[in-house]
Design a protein around this motif. Structure first.
Motif, PDB file in Angstrom:
ATOM      1  N   ILE A 173      19.374  38.882  58.373  1.00  0.00           N
ATOM      2  CA  ILE A 173      18.663  39.210  57.132  1.00  0.00           C
ATOM      3  C   ILE A 173      18.048  40.601  57.304  1.00  0.00           C
ATOM      4  O   ILE A 173      17.158  40.785  58.142  1.00  0.00           O
ATOM      5  N   PRO A 174      18.501  41.586  56.575  1.00  0.00           N
ATOM      6  CA  PRO A 174      17.954  42.937  56.737  1.00  0.00           C
ATOM      7  C   PRO A 174      16.448  42.970  56.432  1.00  0.00           C
ATOM      8  O   PRO A 174      15.991  42.350  55.472  1.00  0.00           O
ATOM      9  N   ASN A 175      15.738  43.693  57.256  1.00  0.00           N
ATOM     10  CA  ASN A 175      14.315  43.927  56.996  1.00  0.00           C
ATOM     11  C   ASN A 175      14.192  45.325  56.411  1.00  0.00           C
ATOM     12  O   ASN A 175      14.221  46.318  57.141  1.00  0.00           O
ATOM     13  N   GLU A 176      14.073  45.390  55.100  1.00  0.00           N
ATOM     14  CA  GLU A 176      14.135  46.674  54.409  1.00  0.00           C
ATOM     15  C   GLU A 176      12.765  47.309  54.184  1.00  0.00           C
ATOM     16  O   GLU A 176      12.674  48.406  53.643  1.00  0.00           O
ATOM     17  N   GLY A 177      11.720  46.624  54.572  1.00  0.00           N
ATOM     18  CA  GLY A 177      10.386  47.146  54.312  1.00  0.00           C
ATOM     19  C   GLY A 177       9.862  48.014  55.433  1.00  0.00           C
ATOM     20  O   GLY A 177      10.542  48.290  56.428  1.00  0.00           O
ATOM     21  N   GLN A 178       8.631  48.456  55.263  1.00  0.00           N
ATOM     22  CA  GLN A 178       7.956  49.258  56.277  1.00  0.00           C
ATOM     23  C   GLN A 178       7.308  48.342  57.298  1.00  0.00           C
ATOM     24  O   GLN A 178       6.631  47.380  56.928  1.00  0.00           O
ATOM     25  N   ALA A 179       7.518  48.625  58.562  1.00  0.00           N
ATOM     26  CA  ALA A 179       6.910  47.809  59.611  1.00  0.00           C
ATOM     27  C   ALA A 179       5.384  47.823  59.478  1.00  0.00           C
ATOM     28  O   ALA A 179       4.782  48.863  59.208  1.00  0.00           O
ATOM     29  N   HIS A 180       4.791  46.666  59.643  1.00  0.00           N
ATOM     30  CA  HIS A 180       3.335  46.494  59.604  1.00  0.00           C
ATOM     31  C   HIS A 180       2.722  46.778  58.235  1.00  0.00           C
ATOM     32  O   HIS A 180       1.532  47.084  58.131  1.00  0.00           O
ATOM     33  N   LYS A 194     -13.940  53.539  59.176  1.00  0.00           N
ATOM     34  CA  LYS A 194     -12.946  54.614  59.342  1.00  0.00           C
ATOM     35  C   LYS A 194     -11.814  54.093  60.217  1.00  0.00           C
ATOM     36  O   LYS A 194     -12.040  53.653  61.343  1.00  0.00           O
ATOM     37  N   LEU A 195     -10.601  54.140  59.689  1.00  0.00           N
ATOM     38  CA  LEU A 195      -9.443  53.699  60.450  1.00  0.00           C
ATOM     39  C   LEU A 195      -9.204  54.615  61.645  1.00  0.00           C
ATOM     40  O   LEU A 195      -9.378  55.837  61.552  1.00  0.00           O
ATOM     41  N   LEU A 215       0.201  53.122  62.405  1.00  0.00           N
ATOM     42  CA  LEU A 215       0.906  51.849  62.565  1.00  0.00           C
ATOM     43  C   LEU A 215       1.153  51.167  61.232  1.00  0.00           C
ATOM     44  O   LEU A 215       2.254  50.690  60.958  1.00  0.00           O
ATOM     45  N   THR A 216       0.130  51.100  60.393  1.00  0.00           N
ATOM     46  CA  THR A 216       0.213  50.337  59.146  1.00  0.00           C
ATOM     47  C   THR A 216       0.679  51.168  57.953  1.00  0.00           C
ATOM     48  O   THR A 216       1.108  50.601  56.942  1.00  0.00           O
ATOM     49  N   GLY A 217       0.555  52.476  58.057  1.00  0.00           N
ATOM     50  CA  GLY A 217       0.884  53.327  56.920  1.00  0.00           C
ATOM     51  C   GLY A 217      -0.181  53.317  55.841  1.00  0.00           C
ATOM     52  O   GLY A 217       0.032  53.826  54.736  1.00  0.00           O
ATOM     53  N   ILE A 218      -1.345  52.745  56.150  1.00  0.00           N
ATOM     54  CA  ILE A 218      -2.449  52.673  55.184  1.00  0.00           C
ATOM     55  C   ILE A 218      -3.344  53.893  55.383  1.00  0.00           C
ATOM     56  O   ILE A 218      -3.778  54.178  56.501  1.00  0.00           O
ATOM     57  N   ASP A 219      -3.626  54.611  54.302  1.00  0.00           N
ATOM     58  CA  ASP A 219      -4.447  55.814  54.443  1.00  0.00           C
ATOM     59  C   ASP A 219      -5.916  55.506  54.176  1.00  0.00           C
ATOM     60  O   ASP A 219      -6.267  54.488  53.578  1.00  0.00           O
ATOM     61  N   GLN A 220      -6.758  56.414  54.613  1.00  0.00           N
ATOM     62  CA  GLN A 220      -8.200  56.206  54.530  1.00  0.00           C
ATOM     63  C   GLN A 220      -8.693  56.111  53.089  1.00  0.00           C
ATOM     64  O   GLN A 220      -9.589  55.323  52.776  1.00  0.00           O
ATOM     65  N   THR A 266      -7.680  46.174  61.285  1.00  0.00           N
ATOM     66  CA  THR A 266      -8.058  47.376  62.016  1.00  0.00           C
ATOM     67  C   THR A 266      -7.707  47.176  63.492  1.00  0.00           C
ATOM     68  O   THR A 266      -7.724  46.061  64.010  1.00  0.00           O
ATOM     69  N   CYS A 267      -7.399  48.259  64.162  1.00  0.00           N
ATOM     70  CA  CYS A 267      -6.953  48.145  65.550  1.00  0.00           C
ATOM     71  C   CYS A 267      -7.072  49.489  66.245  1.00  0.00           C
ATOM     72  O   CYS A 267      -7.254  50.534  65.612  1.00  0.00           O
ATOM     73  N   GLU A 268      -6.939  49.435  67.554  1.00  0.00           N
ATOM     74  CA  GLU A 268      -6.885  50.646  68.374  1.00  0.00           C
ATOM     75  C   GLU A 268      -5.824  50.430  69.436  1.00  0.00           C
ATOM     76  O   GLU A 268      -5.620  49.287  69.897  1.00  0.00           O
ATOM     77  N   LYS A 269      -5.131  51.462  69.800  1.00  0.00           N
ATOM     78  CA  LYS A 269      -4.033  51.353  70.751  1.00  0.00           C
ATOM     79  C   LYS A 269      -4.510  50.807  72.088  1.00  0.00           C
ATOM     80  O   LYS A 269      -5.520  51.252  72.638  1.00  0.00           O
TER      81      LYS A 269
END
Length: 299
Positions: free
Chosen positions: A173-180, A64-65, A72-77, A20-23
């Protein structure tokens, strides 16, 4: 290329956490919300596509995110609300280790930097009032190998890019995933680890935790803007957190494994030594939320 990897361990478990984080707030009481592991078998010289660990974790302090964290993470509540708490997920991880016969001292954890173990994991176990696990007390810091390769290539590190972006460019090395996304980051870091081993580099545990380090005994002036500055916040948190990370050279897993490398106790949490950085707390304009939430300072 060597016929065998230069590594003491049968398996390297490439681990990544998201929290968890805040800007622009490094005083935020981060809780782990994604716990991911990929496996690199050093004897067969393969990344195991059939074995991995990936669990989302439900935070308790801030359930609550923040909008920033979700973006940032693409993780939903909903995913977080339906996840288990960290103690449950950690127990699942221990069961996963047992299921796949990953035995202590025969595997090492690999992280992209010190942040996952020193800051996120240590803090999570403080929040849960649980002993810090032996298996998390030492790890392979992949960024140290990357910087070593940069020096050998006589290249300067890039700026204004994430560590993963810089590794991707340097190793091609390509980074093909989603950041974070922790699982995607693990998959990429496993490829980097394999490339380093393929190049004949001896890979060993190179960072560990201990209760006291010389730098912690030297007072410093706290940056008034430390909460919004990553480097300044690391300096403050290094004084606040009970265990500090440090560079290991010539690590011997039979002798050093699981021990604090100051007091040499395997049970050391750092709290036994009653370290309380008054000089830091006295300079803060307001109490540290990070420290108060974990019971490291009084409000």
């Amino acid at each position: 290329m060597s016929s065998e990897y230069r590594c003491h361990f049968d398996n390297l478990l490439i681990l990544d956490f998201e929290g968890t984080c805040e800007k622009d707030d490094h005083d935020y009481p981060s809780e782990i919300i994604q716990f991911s592991v990929c496996v690199l078998n050093t004897r067969d010289k393969i990344i195991r596509e059939d074995v991995s660990f990936n669990k989302y974790v439900r935070p308790v302090i801030n359930p609550k995110l923040t909008d920033f964290c979700a973006e940032l993470t693409g993780i939903d509540q909903d995913t977080i609300d339906n996840a288990r708490t960290f103690p449950e997920v950690y127990n699942q991880f221990c069961a996963w280790l047992k299921e796949h016969d990953f035995q202590e001292k025969r595997f090492a954890i690999v992280c992209d930097s010190r942040q996952d173990m020193w800051r996120l994991a240590q803090y999570q176990f403080l929040l849960n009032k649980q002993p810090f696990p032996t298996i998390f007390r030492q790890w392979v810091n992949l960024s140290l190998y990357y910087r070593q390769d940069l020096r050998m290539a006589q290249q300067q590190d890039a700026v204004h890019q994430s560590l993963i972006e810089r590794m991707s460019a340097f190793y091609n090395i390509p980074n093909e995933g989603q950041a974070h996304n922790a699982m995607d980051d693990c998959s990429f870091l496993a490829k980097v680890t394999k490339r380093i081993l393929d190049n004949g580099t001896f890979v060993n545990i190179n960072e560990s935790l201990k209760c006291i380090a010389g730098s912690r005994n030297v007072p410093f002036n706290v940056d008034p803007g430390w909460k919004s500055n990553f480097a300044s916040s690391c300096k403050v948190l290094e004084a606040i957190l009970p265990l500090v990370s440090f560079r290991m050279r010539d690590y011997n897993y039979e002798v050093n494994y699981g021990k604090c490398h100051y007091c040499f106790s395997p049970e050391c949490t750092g709290l036994e030594h009653k370290q309380y950085p008054n000089y830091v707390y006295e300079q803060l304009k307001e109490p540290s939320v990070f420290a108060v939430t974990a019971g490291l300072m009084k409000e």
